[in-house]
Write a protein that holds these residues in place. Structure first.
Motif, PDB file in Angstrom:
ATOM      1  N   ARG A 292       2.565   1.774  -3.398  1.00 22.33           N
ATOM      2  CA  ARG A 292       1.580   2.246  -4.372  1.00 22.33           C
ATOM      3  C   ARG A 292       1.248   3.719  -4.152  1.00 22.33           C
ATOM      4  N   ARG A 293       1.062   4.115  -2.910  1.00 22.86           N
ATOM      5  CA  ARG A 293       0.679   5.503  -2.627  1.00 22.86           C
ATOM      6  C   ARG A 293       1.832   6.473  -2.850  1.00 22.86           C
TER       7      ARG A 293
ATOM      8  N   GLU B 204      -4.370  -0.619   4.915  1.00 23.40           N
ATOM      9  CA  GLU B 204      -4.752   0.591   4.185  1.00 23.40           C
ATOM     10  C   GLU B 204      -4.913   1.771   5.133  1.00 23.40           C
TER      11      GLU B 204
ATOM     12  N   THR C  76      -2.557   5.125   4.937  1.00 20.96           N
ATOM     13  CA  THR C  76      -3.137   6.467   4.822  1.00 20.96           C
ATOM     14  C   THR C  76      -2.523   7.403   5.846  1.00 20.96           C
TER      15      THR C  76
ATOM     16  N   GLN D  46       4.344   5.831  -4.817  1.00 24.24           N
ATOM     17  CA  GLN D  46       4.879   5.597  -6.155  1.00 24.24           C
ATOM     18  C   GLN D  46       6.403   5.557  -6.107  1.00 24.24           C
TER      19      GLN D  46
ATOM     20  N   ALA E 214       0.828  -1.210   0.000  1.00 23.68           N
ATOM     21  CA  ALA E 214       0.000   0.000   0.000  1.00 23.68           C
ATOM     22  C   ALA E 214       0.863   1.261   0.000  1.00 23.68           C
TER      23      ALA E 214
ATOM     24  N   VAL F  84       1.389   8.120   5.124  1.00 25.15           N
ATOM     25  CA  VAL F  84       1.586   9.056   4.021  1.00 25.15           C
ATOM     26  C   VAL F  84       1.221  10.476   4.460  1.00 25.15           C
TER      27      VAL F  84
END
Length: 278
Positions: A82-83, A238, A242, A85, A79, A245
């Motif tokens: 992906r977030r 997830e 969140t 990148q 996760a 990040v």
């Protein structure tokens, strides 16, 4: 009041605890590497943008999932990559049955063996065994502080992300009144954890998403009724991603610092290695 209930109900609680251990299936920890590097940036480079340390008990170790890819550590690393990148280096230090002092001792052992790479963020998944042991909130927070200090000193951790203590009052495997008592204990620990996290800008408490808390426990738990299932691990990861990040690298401890973009001490994390938490 809780201590008095433990004393008065001790014979029944002891019997129920033995019944649970005898009746509930003993699930293994998730298989797979506990150290890795996942993802790449737009240019195809694999130097880690974020270095992650996950410390926990059986839930951290992935009991209830078949592989680490389906468990908390794997889902969280995926996760984040992906977030962001960008590549994420991660290490899992977790074992079934660990209390918080045992997790801290494991970090010290790994560091002494040269097997604790630098980390920017530590995620903890602890508290259930501390609640079972009857650890008081004040004592547990001292132990969490010691764990955090250990991670900061030995791995360079700058942001601590502490998962909420699981609501044991919702564990299907536990009979009453054991479930009610452990539910109260876990709730008291989590309330103390929330206050402790609020005391520092380099520390954050993460609850389960509301949607997960509203679900029937049976739909989210593993077959033993005590550990998360793959769906719960995914939602949990997830929620953590969140928060990470959002807070990294904006925490006061990281103000003005640049996230690591080069290999250095974090290089080589793509090679699986054994940890003491197997």
């Amino acid at each position: 009041m809780l201590a008095l209930a433990r004393i008065l109900l001790a014979p029944l609680l002891l019997w129920q605890g033995r019944q649970v251990r005898r009746r509930v299936p003993k699930l293994p920890e998730a298989s797979g590497a506990r150290l890795g590097l996942i993802g790449s940036d737009h240019a195809g480079h694999a130097a880690p943008r974020l270095r992650l340390l996950i410390v926990g008990d059986s839930s951290g170790a992935g009991v209830g999932a078949s592989t680490q890819d389906e468990a908390l550590a794997g889902r969280l690393a995926q996760a984040l990559a992906r977030r962001l990148q960008a590549p994420v280096a991660w290490q899992l230090v977790a074992r079934t049955g660990w209390t918080t002092p045992e997790a801290a001792a494991a970090l010290r052992t790994l560091a002494a063996q040269g097997r604790l790479p630098p980390a920017d963020v530590m995620v903890t998944a602890l508290g259930v065994n501390d609640a079972i042991a009857g650890t008081s909130p004040a004592r547990w927070i001292r132990q969490m502080s010691a764990l955090e200090a250990c991670a900061r000193e030995l791995a360079g951790v700058q942001l601590s992300v502490v998962s909420a203590v699981p609501p044991m009052a919702r564990f299907p495997a536990l009979p009453q009144p054991l479930r009610r008592l452990l539910g109260a204990s876990s709730r008291r620990l989590d309330q103390a954890l929330q206050r402790w996290a609020a005391d520092s800008g380099a520390r954050v408490h993460v609850e389960m998403p509301v949607a997960v808390r509203r679900e029937s426990p049976e739909a989210l738990m593993a077959a033993d009724g005590f550990h998360p299932g793959p769906a719960l691990y995914r939602c949990w990861a997830e929620a953590l991603a969140t928060q990470i990040v959002a807070d990294w690298p904006s925490s006061p401890a990281l103000a003005g610092a640049q996230p690591p973009l080069a290999g250095g001490a974090g290089s080589g994390l793509g090679r699986p290695s054994r940890s003491i938490a197997t």
